[in-house]
Design an enzyme around this catalytic site. Sequence first.
Site, PDB file in Angstrom:
ATOM      1  N   GLY A  54      -9.893  -5.530  -2.526  1.00 32.45           N
ATOM      2  CA  GLY A  54      -9.756  -4.518  -3.396  1.00 32.45           C
ATOM      3  C   GLY A  54      -7.851  -4.101  -3.156  1.00 32.45           C
ATOM      4  O   GLY A  54      -6.993  -3.754  -2.586  1.00 32.45           O
TER       5      GLY A  54
ATOM      6  N   SER B 173     -14.458  -1.344   5.078  1.00 31.11           N
ATOM      7  CA  SER B 173     -13.540  -2.307   3.690  1.00 31.11           C
ATOM      8  C   SER B 173     -12.846  -3.318   4.304  1.00 31.11           C
ATOM      9  O   SER B 173     -12.622  -4.090   6.073  1.00 31.11           O
ATOM     10  CB  SER B 173     -11.676  -1.349   3.756  1.00 31.11           C
ATOM     11  OG  SER B 173     -11.755  -1.890   2.990  1.00 31.11           O
ATOM     12  N   SER B 174     -13.485  -4.739   3.462  1.00 33.20           N
ATOM     13  CA  SER B 174     -12.455  -5.696   3.449  1.00 33.20           C
ATOM     14  C   SER B 174     -11.453  -6.128   4.360  1.00 33.20           C
ATOM     15  O   SER B 174     -10.842  -5.861   3.126  1.00 33.20           O
ATOM     16  CB  SER B 174     -13.540  -7.187   2.688  1.00 33.20           C
ATOM     17  OG  SER B 174     -14.364  -6.441   2.730  1.00 33.20           O
TER      18      SER B 174
ATOM     19  N   SER C 299     -10.253  -0.578  -3.112  1.00 31.88           N
ATOM     20  CA  SER C 299     -11.429  -0.532  -1.973  1.00 31.88           C
ATOM     21  C   SER C 299     -12.282   0.543  -2.139  1.00 31.88           C
ATOM     22  O   SER C 299     -12.431   1.848  -2.270  1.00 31.88           O
ATOM     23  CB  SER C 299     -10.123  -0.774  -0.919  1.00 31.88           C
ATOM     24  OG  SER C 299     -10.483   0.042   0.385  1.00 31.88           O
ATOM     25  N   GLY C 300     -13.015   0.059  -1.659  1.00 36.36           N
ATOM     26  CA  GLY C 300     -14.782   0.452  -1.835  1.00 36.36           C
ATOM     27  C   GLY C 300     -14.957   0.447  -3.166  1.00 36.36           C
ATOM     28  O   GLY C 300     -16.061   1.449  -3.126  1.00 36.36           O
TER      29      GLY C 300
ATOM     30  N   THR D  41     -17.675  -5.914  -2.148  1.00 38.67           N
ATOM     31  CA  THR D  41     -18.456  -7.299  -1.018  1.00 38.67           C
ATOM     32  C   THR D  41     -19.686  -6.644  -1.117  1.00 38.67           C
ATOM     33  O   THR D  41     -20.841  -7.809  -1.595  1.00 38.67           O
ATOM     34  CB  THR D  41     -18.092  -6.304   0.411  1.00 38.67           C
ATOM     35  OG1 THR D  41     -16.462  -6.706   0.312  1.00 38.67           O
ATOM     36  CG2 THR D  41     -19.119  -6.864   1.102  1.00 38.67           C
TER      37      THR D  41
ATOM     38  N   GLU E  70      -4.859  -1.807  -3.395  1.00 35.35           N
ATOM     39  CA  GLU E  70      -4.478  -0.478  -2.476  1.00 35.35           C
ATOM     40  C   GLU E  70      -2.951   0.016  -2.534  1.00 35.35           C
ATOM     41  O   GLU E  70      -2.541  -0.489  -2.151  1.00 35.35           O
ATOM     42  CB  GLU E  70      -4.576  -1.449  -0.872  1.00 35.35           C
ATOM     43  CG  GLU E  70      -5.884  -1.691  -0.563  1.00 35.35           C
ATOM     44  CD  GLU E  70      -6.104  -1.865   0.640  1.00 35.35           C
ATOM     45  OE1 GLU E  70      -7.024  -2.287   1.054  1.00 35.35           O
ATOM     46  OE2 GLU E  70      -4.903  -2.414   1.522  1.00 35.35           O
TER      47      GLU E  70
ATOM     48  N   ASN F 123     -12.395   2.883   2.404  1.00 34.96           N
ATOM     49  CA  ASN F 123     -13.687   2.722   2.571  1.00 34.96           C
ATOM     50  C   ASN F 123     -14.705   2.953   3.962  1.00 34.96           C
ATOM     51  O   ASN F 123     -13.638   1.548   5.148  1.00 34.96           O
ATOM     52  CB  ASN F 123     -13.716   1.170   2.050  1.00 34.96           C
ATOM     53  CG  ASN F 123     -15.186   0.909   1.792  1.00 34.96           C
ATOM     54  OD1 ASN F 123     -16.162   0.432   2.356  1.00 34.96           O
ATOM     55  ND2 ASN F 123     -14.943  -0.288   1.037  1.00 34.96           N
TER      56      ASN F 123
HETATM   57  N1  LIG Z   1     -24.574  -1.565  -5.207  1.00 37.22           N
HETATM   58  C1  LIG Z   1     -24.536  -0.373  -4.183  1.00 37.22           C
HETATM   59  N2  LIG Z   1     -25.820   0.303  -3.982  1.00 37.22           N
HETATM   60  C2  LIG Z   1     -25.092   1.445  -2.553  1.00 37.22           C
HETATM   61  N3  LIG Z   1     -24.009   0.626  -2.373  1.00 37.22           N
HETATM   62  C3  LIG Z   1     -23.222   0.313  -2.730  1.00 37.22           C
HETATM   63  C4  LIG Z   1     -23.337  -0.191  -3.374  1.00 37.22           C
HETATM   64  N4  LIG Z   1     -22.164  -0.930  -3.826  1.00 37.22           N
HETATM   65  C5  LIG Z   1     -21.175  -0.089  -2.523  1.00 37.22           C
HETATM   66  N5  LIG Z   1     -21.913   0.695  -2.174  1.00 37.22           N
HETATM   67  C6  LIG Z   1     -21.528   1.862  -0.900  1.00 37.22           C
HETATM   68  O1  LIG Z   1     -20.306   1.332  -1.240  1.00 37.22           O
HETATM   69  C7  LIG Z   1     -19.050   1.235   0.204  1.00 37.22           C
HETATM   70  C8  LIG Z   1     -18.359   0.327  -0.056  1.00 37.22           C
HETATM   71  O2  LIG Z   1     -18.334  -0.813  -0.880  1.00 37.22           O
HETATM   72  P1  LIG Z   1     -18.217  -2.423  -0.351  1.00 37.22           P
HETATM   73  O3  LIG Z   1     -17.873  -2.702   1.515  1.00 37.22           O
HETATM   74  O4  LIG Z   1     -18.544  -3.023  -0.983  1.00 37.22           O
HETATM   75  O5  LIG Z   1     -16.215  -2.480  -1.218  1.00 37.22           O
HETATM   76  P2  LIG Z   1     -15.060  -2.701  -1.245  1.00 37.22           P
HETATM   77  O6  LIG Z   1     -15.046  -2.846  -2.941  1.00 37.22           O
HETATM   78  O7  LIG Z   1     -15.815  -4.157  -1.000  1.00 37.22           O
HETATM   79  O8  LIG Z   1     -14.040  -2.210  -0.390  1.00 37.22           O
HETATM   80  P3  LIG Z   1     -12.724  -3.471   0.250  1.00 37.22           P
HETATM   81  O9  LIG Z   1     -11.963  -3.642  -0.625  1.00 37.22           O
HETATM   82  O10 LIG Z   1     -12.539  -2.251   0.740  1.00 37.22           O
HETATM   83  O11 LIG Z   1     -13.733  -4.027   0.377  1.00 37.22           O
HETATM   84  C9  LIG Z   1     -20.545   0.183   0.965  1.00 37.22           C
HETATM   85  O12 LIG Z   1     -20.396   0.655   2.240  1.00 37.22           O
HETATM   86  C10 LIG Z   1     -21.777   1.374   0.096  1.00 37.22           C
HETATM   87  O13 LIG Z   1     -21.777   2.243   1.133  1.00 37.22           O
HETATM   88 MG   LIG Z   2     -15.044  -5.240   0.581  1.00 38.13          MG
END
Ligand SMILES: Nc1ncnc2c1ncn2[C@@H]1O[C@H](COP(=O)(O)OP(=O)(O)OP(=O)(O)O)[C@@H](O)[C@H]1O
Ligand SMILES: [Mg+2]
Length: 1137
Positions: A387, A160-161, A107-108, A112, A389, A157
Amino acid sequence: MEVKTSLLDNMIGVGDMVLLEPLSEDSFLENLKKRFDHSEIYTYIGSVVISMNPYRSLPIYTPDKVEEYRNRNFYELSPHIYALADEAYRSLRDQDKDQCILITGESGAGKTEASKLVMSYVAAVCGKGQEVNKVKEQLLQSNPVLEAFGNAKTVRNDNSSRFGKYMDIEFDFKGDPLGGVISNYLLEKSRVVKQPRGERNFHVFYQLLSGASDDTLKKLRLHRDVSKYNYLSLDSAVVSGLDDAANFRTVRNAMQIVGFMEDEVQSVLQLVAAVLKLGNIEFKPESRCNGTDESRIKDKNDLKEMCELLGIEQSVLERAFSYRTVEAKLEKVSTTLNVAQAYYARDALAKNLYSRLFTWLVTRINESIKAQTKTRHKVMGVLDIYGFEIFEDNSFEQFIINYCNEKLQQIFIELTLREEQEEYVREGIEWTNIEYFNNAVICDLIENNKNGILAMLDEECLRPGTVTDETFLDKLNTVCAEHQHFESRLSKNSKFLTDHSLPHNCFRIQHYAGKVLYRVEGFMDKNNDLLYRDLSQAMYKANHSLIKQLFPEGNPAKVNLKRPPTAGFQFRASVSTLMKNLQTKNPNYIRCIKPNDKKAPHIFTESLIRHQVRYLGLMENVRVRRAGYAFRQTYEPCLERYKMLCKRTWPHWRGRAREGVEVLMADLQVPAEEFSYGRSKIFIRNPRTLFFLEERRRQCLQDLATLIQKIYRGWKCRSHFLLLKKSQIVVAAWYRRYAQQKKYQRIKSATTVVQSYARGWQARKLLRELKYQKRCEEAATTIAAYWHGTQARMELRRLKQEARSKHAVTVIWAYWQGTKARRELRRLKEEARRKHAVAVIWAYWQGLKVRREYRKFFRAHAGKKIYDFTIQRIMQKYFLGLRNNLPSMSPIDKNWPARTYLFLDGAHAELRRIFHLWRCKKYRSQFTEERKAVYEEKLEASEIFKDKKALYPSSVSQPFKGDYLEISKNPKYQKLNNAVDEKVLLADVVNKINRANGKGTARIFLPTKKSVVLADQKTGQVKASVPLPDLTSVSVSTQSDGFFALKLKEGSASAVKGDFLLSSEHLIEIITKLHRIGATATDREQLSIDISDEFLVQFKQDKVCVKFVQGAPKNGNSVSCKRKNNRLLEVSVPATA
Ligand SMILES: Nc1ncnc2c1ncn2[C@@H]1O[C@H](COP(=O)(O)OP(=O)(O)OP(=O)(O)O)[C@@H](O)[C@H]1O
Ligand SMILES: [Mg+2]
């Protein structure tokens, strides 16, 4: 020429971990850190992309970058998620292979974001057009909608999805997007009613409260204040960097683009509002007389508003919160709910309402984005699932999420290995198996149909009798005790008996990503996902189409007594379908790594990353990749890159690429075990060999650069030299021409000089000769002349001498003669004088005598006569001239001829005067008697008034008419005419001035030789008749007025009434006439005329002074008369009059 680059160029650290040397976990992390510190967040392991979350926006997603990576080979540029997306898209479009992008990580970690980057890249590079753009836009805009409803802030996050998402993007044969299908996996619905500390509910609640207009909130019966809602956690309602209000607008806009109708949007918002209202319904206990506990709703206001929103009858819902009806076959039992059960029912309804709304949203989006054509589609699947957790308190949701991640890891292991293996087989390379941790055993522990944890859970849920979370744990303790990845305090496995980190109501699973402790509390409930039938039926009764749609089981006509499938069962089934789906596609991996727990940029927490590297199996991934061969490349680019290392292949290899590579490797003496030749690729076993090749290439490039430089410099110098030479020839030619020209001109001018000198000299010589000749001639002439001169002079002298002699004689003779003559002359003179004297004396004597005799006749008045004659002649001439030039006979002709002689000045003037008089006389002689009288009158008027009265000049030109009234002819005055027996000298109308006020009365004025008669103008009646002897004087002013006073002799009969003060336009004529009458009369005195601006008039007894003053022109130019006082009558005469 296109410049071929490679990911090996300008590399920070190593871009592909497969090339890492030496390979160890430390060097792996060091490489990651080095790249992360230089903002290189992407690194490859072969075709797998490792993505480090930068937690800041990097300038690497610009349209320029998209263009840079577009249609480029995977290893051509430095690692980037775009390279993977491009590779996947191109093999989908060109090789017709369905693709899936598997994005994993905790997660984070950035899954996404990565999925969105992939989608946006594909959208940017695929076809364009109105329809295609609309599809793209809808696919992209589905993200904000789903994120608003399915994402929430967690401790890990901020976005977080809380659901799994798999999206199939469908393309046509050209690679243009046609549409898409989204599958969602198990929303973490428990979050709707309760959030762990430091976390938030789903974004949409906060977005609605802060972003919706006051009007909308009013309609939804909501307050903007978050603290008013029990379901919204307060402690982290505001997330820094997250603008809920702006996001709400984005979501509304996205819903519109995706194709939601306005009433659908309103329904969705009503449901969201209803969930919030639901959370505010509270219950209080109420004991019944039969001893059972009942619950009552504390404050029904929220319930009422919620029912209004959803169109539900309040009593129906109230009842559903108070009773539970259980139907079994033919029986129907209704029991009351206590407070805890009521709360349970309320939360269950909220959770179901929200999760069903979410599923409905996905279905609705799918409806909009589904491909319109029925042709075969190519598919690119993008998997963005929650992700892995590990929380402090992990429950059923974490268990499900982590199970899903296990399955993904499984598929990663399987597909990576299989792909690698297949490639070796395809290329005909020998393959030896590699050891790695296969998590299939963990998957089995969870999903095994017989004794898997999910199966146990279902079994326990379906088992009759008392079933609790504890009985479920007991079951696990028995069934899974021996499993190596299952740990529980009370399991039969004695080694955990003393493990105090394991509480009694928990079990622990050793996941591939680490150990996770699950608290069993709630497992049964969440798996059952029970919603009391009373509630679903109440919902179905709602007068709200969306609600009705969400609770189909509430339809009494379709009562289904069968238990619905459990959550675990459903999830397992959908994961299994997903896995099957993924296996049919070509996988592309993005493995996301979270660099720190602080959500902060630039922080590289090594322990955290090491842990992720471990559980993601990245080291194994590299090892597997390197176990066979670390590096592979098709022959053509390989030859192109290294052909400069061998003379035979450099600069051009004419044969097949593979043979070229073989020649190259042989020439470089690379040991045979270091590489293998596949069918289309060369496989290099050890990175060392690649680095050796790269190093050689680098050196060679330097040599080549030197060579190119050398050749270039030589070419440049030679070109320069040739240019200089060419230029020099041109310059020399021009110079020579110029110099020759100059020389020629010099010679030419010298020749001309010499020539001119020579010619000059010749000419001078000739001149000299000619001059000499001429001089000679002249000399001869001169000599001759001199000679002749001398001769002549001598002759002359002789002649002169002769002449002189002669002359002297002559002179002497002459002197002599002269003397003689003079003497004779003197004598003669003397004689003559004497004779003359005698003659004179004689003459005088004779003269005297004659004179004496004839003096009286002769010459005594001759001078006088001549003089007189001359004078006479002059005078004659003068008079004749004058006669011829006489001026006209007009007396007013001022011309007169100029005088001719000064002495005649006086005569001339006199003649002029005489002529004028004569002329006048002549003129006068023509006059008749009447006319004469007129002129006499005029003359007399002039004598009286000229230079005395200002009126006079204007009267000169007026003829004295006398009878202005034509009194004898006018019958009107017949009587008057008869009354006057004398001849009327003048008849005119005058104004008789009234002595009282100075105003005038018109009177006919008739003077005769005897009297002056005044008669009435209209009737002709005689008003007064003054005999002339009574009239002593007349007074007038000096000014231009027509006033006159007739003064009468004192004591006369006429004087009784007093003097007359009259005014007339013909004053001059009247006075002149009166004066003339007086002059001709012999019997009385001359009428005296006073001209003065002030005179006295006798009015009866009073003497009144009449005074004339110059006044300003008023009332036109008229003269005004005013009585000033008893003694003064003032006549104002305008200055200009
Ligand atoms: N390539 C990137 N460039 C800039 N910021 C990023 C990038 N990837 C992720 N982030 C930052 O990290 C935060 C978390 O990313 P994201 O929501 O994609 O995580 P996740 O893997 O989908 O988590 P979860 O499993 O909780 O959904 C985003 O809101 C963003 O601020
Ligand atoms: Mg996500």
